[in-house]
Design a protein around this motif. Structure first.
Motif, short mmCIF file in Angstrom:
data_model
loop_
_atom_site.label_atom_id
_atom_site.label_comp_id
_atom_site.label_asym_id
_atom_site.label_seq_id
_atom_site.Cartn_x
_atom_site.Cartn_y
_atom_site.Cartn_z
N THR B 142 1.06 -0.86 -0.17
CA THR B 142 0.22 -0.42 -0.24
C THR B 142 1.07 1.49 0.04
OG1 THR B 142 -1.93 -1.31 1.09
CG2 THR B 142 -2.23 1.02 0.96
N LYS B 143 2.04 1.00 0.64
CA LYS B 143 3.00 2.15 0.83
C LYS B 143 3.16 2.83 -0.70
CE LYS B 143 4.67 1.85 5.35
NZ LYS B 143 5.80 1.61 6.27
N LEU B 144 3.15 1.91 -1.92
CA LEU B 144 3.70 2.77 -3.09
C LEU B 144 2.81 3.19 -3.68
CD1 LEU B 144 6.21 -0.66 -3.77
CD2 LEU B 144 7.25 1.37 -2.77
N ILE B 145 1.86 2.96 -3.42
CA ILE B 145 0.47 3.77 -4.36
C ILE B 145 0.73 4.76 -4.50
CG2 ILE B 145 -1.87 4.20 -4.45
CD1 ILE B 145 -2.15 1.33 -2.58
#
Lengths: 601, 284, 205
Positions: B142-145
């Motif tokens: 999710t952090k790379l979204i």
């Protein structure tokens, strides 16, 4: 639990407080008599009025909600955000602030001391505080309607992360006030619950053994023990969620990308909240149901002029249901993404609960067998309760059976199920109980004609609202939808049905206003009831005055000689024998009350 | 008298309504017909109890109505009757529970070698991701979204490069091919549900949940979110097209992979993609 | 009469008010506060156990970082033990009628509780000054929740303690405070036990 398993239980107290004038609290002014009163009966009425008042708000919210569902796009003032706020507040108000408060704070306070032959609750001061904290909780709840952003629209389950993120209405102040209000409610309830438990165990009059207690007391007592142990779970959850919201801790909040922005949370578990919530939430169902079970047993027995059939089984079933209800909570979470292997365990425990519950239903109906049934209003509500409860109970067997829950969860089937089983059924008992005990509380009967109108419209109306709703659930119509819009699988007739349900809802709602009118006007205009108008055996009808005054009984407390269900005794002079009638008078005594309650020593 | 008839009417009315109701479940389009069967079994068992209780009540209310001077029978309990009723109820419960548990076992046990794909839920739309030719889904977080990488795929993971991304709410699946659906959410709880499939599961941010089914009927079906996810919950829709394998392949070929989207976005992305592609080649 | 016997009694077969398990000599006002406290401790135990369970569940997630416990907590624990001992002495004093012992015990018990609260506050201040805010990590957040809940219970006990002290110093009246002092002592012991469990949990993880 140490509460039950203590040697203290064996020491049933003496019947008498040594000197009532010294031990009893006495009101000195109007303020302490009606406002900051420590008399359980006054507290009970304060609780009931507040609960019914906030319940009226819950009722109105349901009308608005139904208008939207029945006639989408007609009422432009209902926006999606409003709709979600209304369903949330409707659910929370009805479950916690109305039903829990009314059954335990209202009926519990009124009936426990009277039915057990006590002068008051054991800790009257704490009991008074309990009500004021409850009132504060209600006020905080109402305040949440007026903060910017309005009340929370997270659904009554308040699941995080959604409940505290900006995509949900009321995530500014509404959710915080909701959590604060719940915490206050729990604190207030704990104060009251302490009283109910200790009073039941300690303040019973002489001769009142555990198995001579009316089932009403058993229901309220078990529900209170439940609530005391279950509410802390909600309390813990509420604190943690408040911190997640205000201090950005990560108890329940994982890494989240909200509308393209990565939030500062990390690693939390939304499922942890669900476990805490349902560890409270499932017992909560029984916190509402058990007092209803108990009260309806008494209503059926008194008005069928027959003892409750299988009294011992009824008591054991209440206790067993109570114990089991702490190991079934995750049946609300079958499709929550928890470890699927839990499903086997929780489905099994859930269906096992059906056995004692079914036995209770059988025993209610068997109470009617070879009875002498008077079709009074409390009896009518009792009969309606059985039908509604059986209907709602068997749909619970669908949802509790894990595989069936997969297609049905979060559809209108669930909504219909829980409204039937813990909305309509307990409310019918509440009505029956009010018609039954109103003469005791006020000395006057409620109007029977208005009562019959209220009964038939409420019972048949709510039945034809919720019965077809199950079938919408079968189609797959989801709950918590502002509007269905275009779909491929819902026939147009479903919308007609929705419109029909809305109209019936409004009619049923109108009948409640008639009931309120009856409540208010009968206080002045009702027929004089006289003492013990229903010819019941239990002690609350044996008070020196009707309505009972402060201190409940006369100079001495009643002494109990038998169980509460001595109806139709073959050798008795009349078809009921009050619990406090001395054995030597059974064959000869005729009259609603035991003679000379005061002279007993 | 009226009351007894009214009780009778409610009982009979309920049963009649059940049989004539125009509202019933949608025709099934997956292999989960057994769940429907368990529902039918439950209907019969509970229906019998419901009818029995209501009829018994109606009879009692009629037969034992109040008469002045009449006295009820005094018979506080009957052990025999209560034992019989407990046993019968337990048998009824077992009849419902056993097939229910069996069906659940099937539901949570995915057959070996079932093809996987991913459904991604976010407020308030659906996206889908299929593994590419390597049959593996790449790592995601999710952090790379961000806007360019709505799935949060790890650009460094070679398995992810050929993942087929569908940034559209329409999903296609081939007929008669069992699939395991991996469910992922980037923000709040959602729930992937197609009424005709009978299978649903919540999507929990921070975790990957799953369900599996086999489509058995061609058609276009609604995908709905079944877990309250905010103001737009009711509007979080998609559609599922179940079609023959040929038609599915045609649709599938027209979709673009992660590498392609990266390349379209920025030259650096392209470089990264090439590096990753080389790395992937080298690793084989 | 055992509880099981009481619950399997066939109530329609017995008549009269002198049935077994029915008459007790203890006046209810003497017994009720004890039972009331037991119920309250039951609720408090449920609350703390739920926090412990939530703590253990949350620990299993990947982002859990163990937290270093400030040394001051050891001092605070000792103070709590001392307070518990003091209240115990006061209890003894109240029952043997020694006003002096009662008073000194009350002072020690209540004083230690106040110092303990102050100590916990110092721990918080220290943590905050080192940058360990609640949002720092979930173990830190749990630390704040656990200590705050426990402190709230200590504070609640101090209210009861204050009311008893008023009676003792104003009226020199031992008879009326005996039960309150006894219950306070039980409550102090309970909170000590709870603290040891919670502190142990914090230390071990």
């Amino acid at each position: 639990m140490a509460i039950v398993d203590s040697p203290v239980v064996q020491d049933i107290p003496a019947a008498e407080v040594p000197d009532p004038n010294e031990d009893l609290y006495h009101a000195k002014s109007w303020v302490t008599k009606y406002l900051f009163c420590q008399d359980a009966k006054v507290i009970a009425i304060q609780y009931s009025c507040t609960a019914l008042g906030i319940g009226l708000l819950g009722l109105v919210l349901s009308w608005v909600m139904r208008l939207q569902l029945g006639f989408p796009e007609v009422f432009s003032f209902i926006e999606p955000a409003h709709y979600y706020q209304f369903i949330t507040m409707h659910g929370m108000i009805m479950v916690i602030y109305l039903l829990t408060a009314l059954f335990l704070g209202g009926f519990g306070n009124y009936l426990i001391p009277l039915m057990l032959g006590a002068r008051d609750m054991v800790f009257p001061y704490v009991n008074m505080l309990s009500y004021w904290v409850y009132l504060l909780a209600v006020l905080v709840l109402i305040a949440s309607f007026f903060v910017p952003g309005g009340p929370t629209g997270a659904g009554w389950t308040l699941y995080p992360p959604q409940a505290i993120l900006s995509g949900t209405p009321g995530s500014d102040g509404g959710i915080i006030l909701m959590l604060v209000s719940l915490s206050l409610f729990i604190v207030g309830f704990t104060m009251g619950g302490l009283n109910y438990v200790v009073t039941v165990l300690q303040a019973r009059t002489r001769g009142m053994t555990l198995m001579r207690m009316p089932l009403t007391i058993w229901g309220i007592f078990t529900a209170t023990v439940h609530a005391l142990l279950a509410f802390p779970a909600l309390f813990v959850g509420a604190i943690m969620m408040t911190l997640d919201r205000l201090l950005e801790t990560s108890f329940f909040m994982p890494v989240i990308s909200e509308m393209g922005e990565i939030l500062s949370y990390e690693g939390g578990s939304p499922l942890l909240f669900q476990h805490l919530f349902w560890f409270f939430g499932h017992p909560e169902v029984y916190i509402v149901a058990l007092p209803a079970f108990g009260i309806v047993s008494d209503l059926l027995s008194v008005h069928a002029r027959r003892h409750v059939f299988g009294y011992r089984m009824m008591v054991w079933a209440i206790v067993i249901i109570g114990a089991l209800s702490f190991i079934v909570w995750a049946h609300h979470m079958y499709v929550s993404g928890m470890n699927p292997w839990f499903g086997f365990f929780f489905a099994t425990t859930t269906l096992i609960i059906a056995v004692p519950t079914a036995l209770k239903v059988y025993n209610w109906t068997l109470t009617l067998w070879r009875a002498n049934i008077r079709l009074t209003l409390p009896m009518l509500f009792g009969l309606a309760f059985i039908i509604t409860f059986v209907n709602g109970g068997i749909t619970g067997l669908f949802l509790g059976n894990v595989a069936i829950d997969v297609p049905l969860s979060d559809t209108l089937f669930v909504v219909a199920h829980f409204h039937m089983v813990m909305g309509i059924a307990p409310i019918l008992v509440v009505f029956g109980a009010i018609y039954h005990w109103y003469p005791l509380m006020t000395g006057r009967m409620l109007d029977e004609g208005l009562g019959k109108f209220h009964f038939w419209v409420t019972f048949l109306g709510s039945y034809i609202i919720y019965l077809p709703m199950h079938y919408l659930g079968f189609i797959g119509v989801p709950r918590r939808y502002f509007e269905m819009g275009e779909t491929t699988f819902i026939p147009e007739s479903a919308q007609d049905l929705n419109a029909f349900m809305t109209i019936v809802t409004l009619i049923v709602g109108f009948a409640q206003l008639v009931f309120l009118y009856n409540l208010i006007t009968s206080r002045k205009n009702g027929v004089e009831a006289g003492p013990n108008p229903w010819k019941a055996t239990s002690l609350e009808w044996q008070t020196a005055k009707t309505p009972p005054e402060h201190g409940n009984f006369g100079k001495t407390l009643p002494v109990v000689y038998r169980w509460a269900y001595a109806y139709g005794l073959p050798n008795a002079a009349q078809d009921f024998v009050p619990q406090n009638l001395p054995p030597e008078l059974v064959a000869t005594h005729v009259g609603n009350q035991v003679p000379d309650t005061d002279g007993e020593s | 008298m009226i009351v007894a008839y009214a009780i009778l009417l409610v009982g009979i009315g309920t049963v009649v309504f059940h049989f004539v109701s125009p509202w019933w479940w949608t025709p099934i389009a997956s292999n989960w017909g057994f769940i429907d069967d368990v529902i039918i079994i439950t209907f019969w068992v509970t229906g019998v109890v419901f009818v029995a209780v209501v009829l018994f009540m109606a009879y009692c209310v009629y037969r034992f109505r109040y008469k002045e001077g009449q006295r009820a029978e005094y018979n506080p309990e009957s052990k025999k009757l209560e034992i019989w009723l407990s046993v019968l109820t337990s048998v009824g419960v077992a009849i419902m529970l056993a097939p229910g548990l069996w069906a659940w076992d099937e539901f949570v046990t995915v057959p070996e070698g079932t093809a996987e794909f991913e459904v991604l839920g976010q407020q308030w739309s659906w996206m889908y991701r299929f593994p590419g030719k390597d049959g593996k889904l790449g790592k995601s977080s999710t952090k790379l979204i961000d806007d360019d990488n709505p799935f949060g795929l790890d650009p460094k993971d070679p398995n992810g490069q050929d993942d087929v991304l569908i940034e559209d709410s329409e999903l296609h699946l081939p007929l008669n091919k069992p699939v395991k659906v991996l469910l992922r959410s980037v923000d709040v709880l959602h729930d992937f549900y197609v009424p005709e499939l009978r299978a649903k599961m919540d999507m929990v941010p921070g975790a990957v949940t799953y369900l599996w089914f086999e489509p058995i009927r061609v058609g276009t079906f609604d995908i709905l979110c079944f877990e309250l996810c905010g103001t737009g919950h009711y509007d979080m829709r998609g559609s599922l097209v179940i079609e023959e394998a040929d038609a599915f392949n045609e649709w599938f070929e027209a979709q673009s992979t992660f590498a392609e989207t990266l390349a379209r976005i920025s030259p650096e992305g392209e470089i990264e993609h090439k590096i990753a592609a080389n790395a992937a080649e080298n690793s084989f | 009469m055992s509880l099981v016997d009481q619950l399997t009694e066939k109530p329609w077969l017995t008549e009269g008010c002198e049935v077994e398990g029915c008459v007790g000599e203890a006046p209810l006002d003497l017994r009720a506060p004890h039972l009331g406290l037991k119920v309250l401790l039951g609720v408090a135990s449920a609350l703390f156990m739920l926090v412990v369970v939530a703590y253990a569940y949350r620990m299993t997630f990947g982002d859990w970082q163990p937290m270093h416990q400030p040394w001051l907590l050891w001092v605070n624990t000792l103070i709590l033990v001392l307070g518990s001992w003091g209240m115990h002495r006061a209890w003894g004093g109240a029952y043997s009628g020694q006003l002096g012992v009662l008073k000194s015990g009350m002072v020690l018990g209540g004083g230690c509780a106040v110092v303990f609260l102050g100590g916990q506050l110092l721990v918080w201040k220290e943590l905050v000054s080192q940058g360990f805010f609640a949002s720092y990590g979930v173990s830190v957040a749990f630390f704040y929740v656990v200590t705050a809940l426990h402190a709230a219970h200590v504070f609640g006990g101090l209210i009861a303690w204050y009311r008893a002290s008023l009676k003792i110093w104003r009226d020199d009246d031992i008879d009326n405070v005996r039960i309150t002092v006894e219950l306070c002592a039980t409550y102090w012991h309970f909170l000590l036990c709870m603290w040891i469990i919670l502190f142990g949990l914090l230390l071990l993880t």
